[in-house]
Write a protein that holds these residues in place. Structure first.
Motif: not given
Length: 391
Positions: A325-328, A337-343, A351-353
């Motif tokens: 998960p992407l930290g602050q 953040t949404v793209q990271s979750i979808i990936n 869908i890449e990171t």
């Protein structure tokens, strides 16, 4: 913005790589041998870099001349030691040009060549800088302590009238026995010169007593380019804006800010994009998104002959992974953040990171000689990666 910056960053990286292949940094950039492919890359990189600096060709090198002290002081006020802007509000517009008097007359008349100013530049402020000399000890001024100095714009004379018409631009009182630089605002004259073809571009100075009597110019003297040190020459200073738009990324406190979405404690997927990823030497673990140095050396590029300051600057670049998960601390946007979750959930194929890219950019300032040997201070936006984040 990321896509807009890629051509410049690619060209810059290619240019630095080619320059690094030179046998000696003392040789001009164009002197080292290269094959056809690297020659093509070098030419394209230089052309693109010149476009970034708003030029078609690098200015001619006229030898070592001393820039006006005013321009050096102004540069040091608005820029740090690396040329990075201290505060964008310090400079009016994005360009400051200095011009020495070309007339060199003993009659306190001045003429300036403004051919290097583009018609598209917006004239914000124009100043006439004159160095007032201290009266000689043997001279007297009829017990007056102040004089009025007036700056006139000399107008074009009509054929039916041989009298030289003039227009008052600025006037103020000066102490008779003072010495040093005096600055007069003459913006209307310069604006008219830029819009009217064939303008004579001349100014005239008149010195009077408080009673209105004209003063002998041998008593109240201003330094001229003919008889005094170059550091005291009459000078026109223009503050302009060239209209180049900034595409600066929005800061974290405006627009799309860093992510406020919840962070999911989920394991990272086994497959992850390798874009902008750096691996540690010990365990092959991807390093997190971070800012790394990228020094641009103007001497290596071959531009040190016309650039006064800085000699180079650190543009920085962004490199590293953006794992889920992407930290602050990775300064992610909500979109990232949404793209990271979808990936991570593999909800959509392909869908890449998120990528590690600059999320804040700073401007730099360049002090240089133009083709007419005028000294120019110019501010360029979006030249330094201030910080990096996952986007």
């Amino acid at each position: 913005m990321v896509s807009a910056m890629r051509p410049f960053l690619i060209s810059l990286c290619a240019l630095l790589c080619v320059a690094a292949a030179r046998p000696s940094p003392r040789h001009p950039f164009n002197d080292f041998p290269a094959d056809a492919e690297s020659e093509e890359v070098r030419s394209a990189a230089i052309k693109r870099l010149l476009e970034v600096f708003g030029m078609e060709d690098p200015p001619a090198v006229h030898g070592h001349k001393q820039p006006p002290q005013y321009m050096l002081d102004l540069y040091n006020t608005v820029a740090d030691v690396d040329g990075v802007t201290r505060d964008p509000s310090l400079l009016e517009g994005n360009t400051v040009r200095s011009f020495y008097d070309r007339l060199r007359s003993e009659q306190v008349e001045f003429r300036f060549n403004l051919s290097s100013v583009a018609k598209t530049e917006k004239i914000l402020t124009a100043e006439l800088h004159l160095f007032k000399l201290r009266p000689q000890a043997t001279q007297t001024f009829n017990r007056h302590h102040f004089c009025q100095v007036s700056i006139y714009q000399l107008m074009e004379s009509s054929r039916s009238n041989s009298t030289q018409e003039k227009k008052l631009l600025s006037a103020r009182l000066l102490p008779v026995h003072s010495s040093g630089w005096e600055v007069f605002t003459i913006t209307p004259a310069v604006r008219s010169w830029m819009t009217e073809e064939g303008s004579n571009l001349r100014l005239h100075v008149v010195v009077q007593t408080l009673g209105g009597s004209q003063v002998d110019l041998k008593l109240i003297r201003f330094a001229s380019g003919r008889h005094h040190h170059p550091s005291k020459q009459p000078m026109l200073v223009l503050f302009t804006d060239d209209g180049r738009q900034s595409a600066t990324l929005e800061s974290s406190d405006s627009g799309e800010s860093t992510s406020t979405l919840p962070q999911f404690p989920m394991s990272s997927p086994s497959s992850r994009s390798a874009r902008s990823v750096d691996y540690s030497e010990d365990h092959g673990v991807p390093k997190p998104c971070q800012r790394l140095p990228l020094y641009v050396d103007f001497e290596e590029i071959g531009w040190s002959g016309w650039i006064v300051s800085p000699r180079g600057y650190n543009a920085y670049h962004c490199k590293g992974s953006c794992p889920f998960p992407l930290g602050q601390n990775m300064r992610p946007t909500n979109h990232a953040t949404v793209q990271s979750i979808i990936n991570a959930l593999k909800l959509v194929r392909g869908i890449e990171t998120p990528c590690c890219v600059p999320d804040k950019l700073h401007s730099i300032n360049l002090l240089y000689f133009d083709d007419d040997e005028n000294v120019v201070l110019k501010q360029y936006n979006d030249m330094v990666a201030g910080s990096c984040g996952c986007h």
